[in-house]
Design an enzyme around this catalytic site. Structure first.
Site, PDB file in Angstrom:
ATOM      1  N   ARG A 232       0.859  -1.182   0.000  1.00 20.25           N
ATOM      2  CA  ARG A 232       0.000   0.000   0.000  1.00 20.25           C
ATOM      3  C   ARG A 232       0.895   1.231   0.000  1.00 20.25           C
ATOM      4  O   ARG A 232       1.909   1.269   0.701  1.00 20.25           O
ATOM      5  CB  ARG A 232      -0.915   0.033   1.230  1.00 20.25           C
ATOM      6  N   GLU A 261      -2.428   7.501  -4.975  1.00 26.29           N
ATOM      7  CA  GLU A 261      -2.860   6.829  -6.204  1.00 26.29           C
ATOM      8  C   GLU A 261      -4.350   7.004  -6.493  1.00 26.29           C
ATOM      9  O   GLU A 261      -4.779   6.858  -7.639  1.00 26.29           O
ATOM     10  CB  GLU A 261      -2.514   5.334  -6.160  1.00 26.29           C
ATOM     11  N   HIS A 293      -0.927  -0.329  -9.743  1.00 21.39           N
ATOM     12  CA  HIS A 293      -1.686  -1.258  -8.878  1.00 21.39           C
ATOM     13  C   HIS A 293      -2.243  -2.444  -9.675  1.00 21.39           C
ATOM     14  O   HIS A 293      -3.449  -2.680  -9.720  1.00 21.39           O
ATOM     15  CB  HIS A 293      -2.817  -0.514  -8.150  1.00 21.39           C
TER      16      HIS A 293
HETATM   17  P1  NAI Z   1      -1.628 -11.071   5.158  1.00 21.70           P
HETATM   18  O1  NAI Z   1      -2.633 -10.561   6.134  1.00 21.70           O
HETATM   19  O2  NAI Z   1      -1.620 -12.519   4.805  1.00 21.70           O
HETATM   20  O3  NAI Z   1      -0.141 -10.714   5.698  1.00 21.70           O
HETATM   21  C1  NAI Z   1       0.206  -9.461   6.201  1.00 21.70           C
HETATM   22  C2  NAI Z   1       1.342  -9.698   7.194  1.00 21.70           C
HETATM   23  O4  NAI Z   1       1.834  -8.425   7.615  1.00 21.70           O
HETATM   24  C3  NAI Z   1       0.889 -10.453   8.453  1.00 21.70           C
HETATM   25  O5  NAI Z   1       1.714 -11.578   8.668  1.00 21.70           O
HETATM   26  C4  NAI Z   1       1.052  -9.424   9.558  1.00 21.70           C
HETATM   27  O6  NAI Z   1       1.430 -10.012  10.819  1.00 21.70           O
HETATM   28  C5  NAI Z   1       2.159  -8.560   8.989  1.00 21.70           C
HETATM   29  N1  NAI Z   1       2.300  -7.271   9.637  1.00 21.70           N
HETATM   30  C6  NAI Z   1       1.351  -6.507  10.234  1.00 21.70           C
HETATM   31  N2  NAI Z   1       1.918  -5.405  10.766  1.00 21.70           N
HETATM   32  C7  NAI Z   1       3.251  -5.477  10.485  1.00 21.70           C
HETATM   33  C8  NAI Z   1       4.354  -4.634  10.791  1.00 21.70           C
HETATM   34  N3  NAI Z   1       4.197  -3.506  11.495  1.00 21.70           N
HETATM   35  N4  NAI Z   1       5.581  -5.027  10.360  1.00 21.70           N
HETATM   36  C9  NAI Z   1       5.754  -6.168   9.659  1.00 21.70           C
HETATM   37  N5  NAI Z   1       4.734  -7.004   9.369  1.00 21.70           N
HETATM   38  C10 NAI Z   1       3.497  -6.656   9.773  1.00 21.70           C
HETATM   39  O7  NAI Z   1      -1.775 -10.156   3.882  1.00 21.70           O
HETATM   40  P2  NAI Z   1      -1.274 -10.476   2.392  1.00 21.70           P
HETATM   41  O8  NAI Z   1      -2.337 -11.192   1.655  1.00 21.70           O
HETATM   42  O9  NAI Z   1       0.083 -11.052   2.446  1.00 21.70           O
HETATM   43  O10 NAI Z   1      -1.225  -9.002   1.783  1.00 21.70           O
HETATM   44  C11 NAI Z   1      -0.279  -8.046   2.245  1.00 21.70           C
HETATM   45  C12 NAI Z   1      -0.673  -6.689   1.702  1.00 21.70           C
HETATM   46  O11 NAI Z   1      -0.521  -6.686   0.283  1.00 21.70           O
HETATM   47  C13 NAI Z   1      -2.154  -6.313   1.915  1.00 21.70           C
HETATM   48  O12 NAI Z   1      -2.348  -5.706   3.171  1.00 21.70           O
HETATM   49  C14 NAI Z   1      -2.430  -5.358   0.788  1.00 21.70           C
HETATM   50  O13 NAI Z   1      -2.241  -4.048   1.258  1.00 21.70           O
HETATM   51  C15 NAI Z   1      -1.364  -5.691  -0.258  1.00 21.70           C
HETATM   52  N6  NAI Z   1      -1.931  -6.192  -1.516  1.00 21.70           N
HETATM   53  C16 NAI Z   1      -1.575  -5.580  -2.680  1.00 21.70           C
HETATM   54  C17 NAI Z   1      -2.072  -6.021  -3.899  1.00 21.70           C
HETATM   55  C18 NAI Z   1      -1.687  -5.415  -5.203  1.00 21.70           C
HETATM   56  O14 NAI Z   1      -2.400  -5.590  -6.198  1.00 21.70           O
HETATM   57  N7  NAI Z   1      -0.573  -4.708  -5.290  1.00 21.70           N
HETATM   58  C19 NAI Z   1      -3.047  -7.121  -3.940  1.00 21.70           C
HETATM   59  C20 NAI Z   1      -3.299  -7.736  -2.667  1.00 21.70           C
HETATM   60  C21 NAI Z   1      -2.779  -7.262  -1.496  1.00 21.70           C
END
Ligand code: NAI
Length: 328
Positions: A232, A261, A293
């Protein structure tokens, strides 16, 4: 159930209609915000995407209009005031995992493009300039990559990077045994910033992670570090990163997301004057590569997003919820 689908592009229509079990779906191209709110009148539920703005004020009005459910067709939910939804009695669902590999593979696309300067090479060859001067990259093999966030996408990225022969160091407040099994090593955030040749962000945007990458963190990084953000935009203080690029502390920047964005991405603005000078400054650097994105944007992911969104709407219609997809 009557559902208004906001920010609807042709690909959303195609995939959602294919998965539709019989809902009355109305597709609206506009984003949901204060101005477009009146469009929700008469709908039982709305389906939204990453740049629809569901502030407390918008949610209050959704309640007035009788909307009972918000179905996000994405994983991130930083654009929704969940507390306000709770207060309004509106349930909210998302698509927690549709294809982590889609975003992980896009992360690698950014890394490889920047490293081997494919964005430069593409233009050179089209102009019959076959000089390779200035296109030298580095071997990924043996490099140290730091992953911040080791959830689904972080883990999928780790597995690909291990295949390239990278050493992968990770930071996440919740450590997962799957990460260590896949060859990742958890370290403190300070160690990660100090040791990573490539840094990739895979954590959600929350008040704690907002501007995680700022001037002080950039100072901790290695000279010439590659910074990748497919998560993000708000995780990065863009002004600080521009300063880092100008001093050459940051050697490469790959972005699929950008703080502001909402005013740019997903629209064809090719005949308009872009007013965002910060974004335009980023475009002037030869070592910055930006995509709009599209990390999620694969056939497989679109199908999964549509299927899970429809399933969430079916549950919401019956007044049911599941613990994984429902946030409120
Ligand atoms: P997820 O929920 O499986 O993993 C997120 C991880 O970040 C969790 O393990 C959590 O403990 C960790 N986390 C939370 N706070 C943190 C911190 N302060 N420092 C380090 N780690 C921390 O989510 P997923 O599916 O892996 O997605 C991650 C992010 O990717 C989403 O939040 C979304 O913003 C982004 N995303 C982007 C897309 C794109 O098209 N570019 C598509 C899908 C998701």
């Amino acid at each position: 159930m009557k559902i208004a689908v906001f920010s609807a592009k042709q690909y959303d229509r195609d995939s959602l209609l294919k998965a539709n079990p019989g809902f009355d779906l109305q597709f609206i191209e506009a984003r949901l915000n204060q101005q477009t709110l009146p469009l929700v009148a008469g709908f039982d539920a709305i389906c939204v995407f990453v740049n629809d703005q569901l502030t407390a004020e918008v949610i209050e009005q959704l309640k007035v209009h009788g909307v009972k459910h918000v179905a996000l067709r994405c994983a991130g939910f930083n654009n929704v005031d969940l507390e306000a939804a709770k207060q309004a009695g509106i349930s909210v669902s998302r698509v927690p995992a549709y294809s982590p590999e889609a975003v992980a593979e896009h992360t690698l696309a950014l890394i490889l493009t920047l490293n081997r300067k494919l964005h430069k090479a593409y233009n050179r060859i089209r102009e019959a300039n076959f000089s390779i001067e200035g296109l030298a990259g580095f071997n990924l093999h043996g490099k140290t990559v730091g992953l911040i966030g080791t959830g689904r996408i972080g883990l999928a990225t780790l597995k690909i990077l291990r295949g390239f022969g990278c050493q992968v160091i990770c930071h996440d407040p919740v450590e997962s045994p799957q990460v260590t099994e896949a060859g990742g090593q958890y370290v403190s955030l300070d160690t990660l910033f100090a040791q990573a040749d490539i840094l990739s962000l895979h954590c959600p945007l929350t008040p704690q992670t907002h501007h995680l990458i700022d001037d002080s963190r950039i100072r901790q990084m290695k000279e010439g570090v590659m910074l990748i953000n497919t998560s993000r935009g708000g995780l990065i203080d863009t002004h600080a990163v521009i300063r880092g690029l100008k001093t050459e502390k940051i050697g490469y920047l790959g972005l699929d997301v950008y703080e502001m964005e909402g005013d740019l991405f997903f629209e064809d603005l090719s005949t308009e004057i872009i007013q965002d000078d910060v974004f335009l400054r980023l475009l002037t650097f030869p070592n910055v590569f930006i995509t709009g994105h599209q990390g999620f944007f694969t056939e497989e992911a679109l199908t999964q997003i549509a299927n899970i969104t429809m399933n969430n709407l079916k549950l919401a219609e019956k007044g049911q919820r599941d613990e994984v997809s429902f946030l409120v």
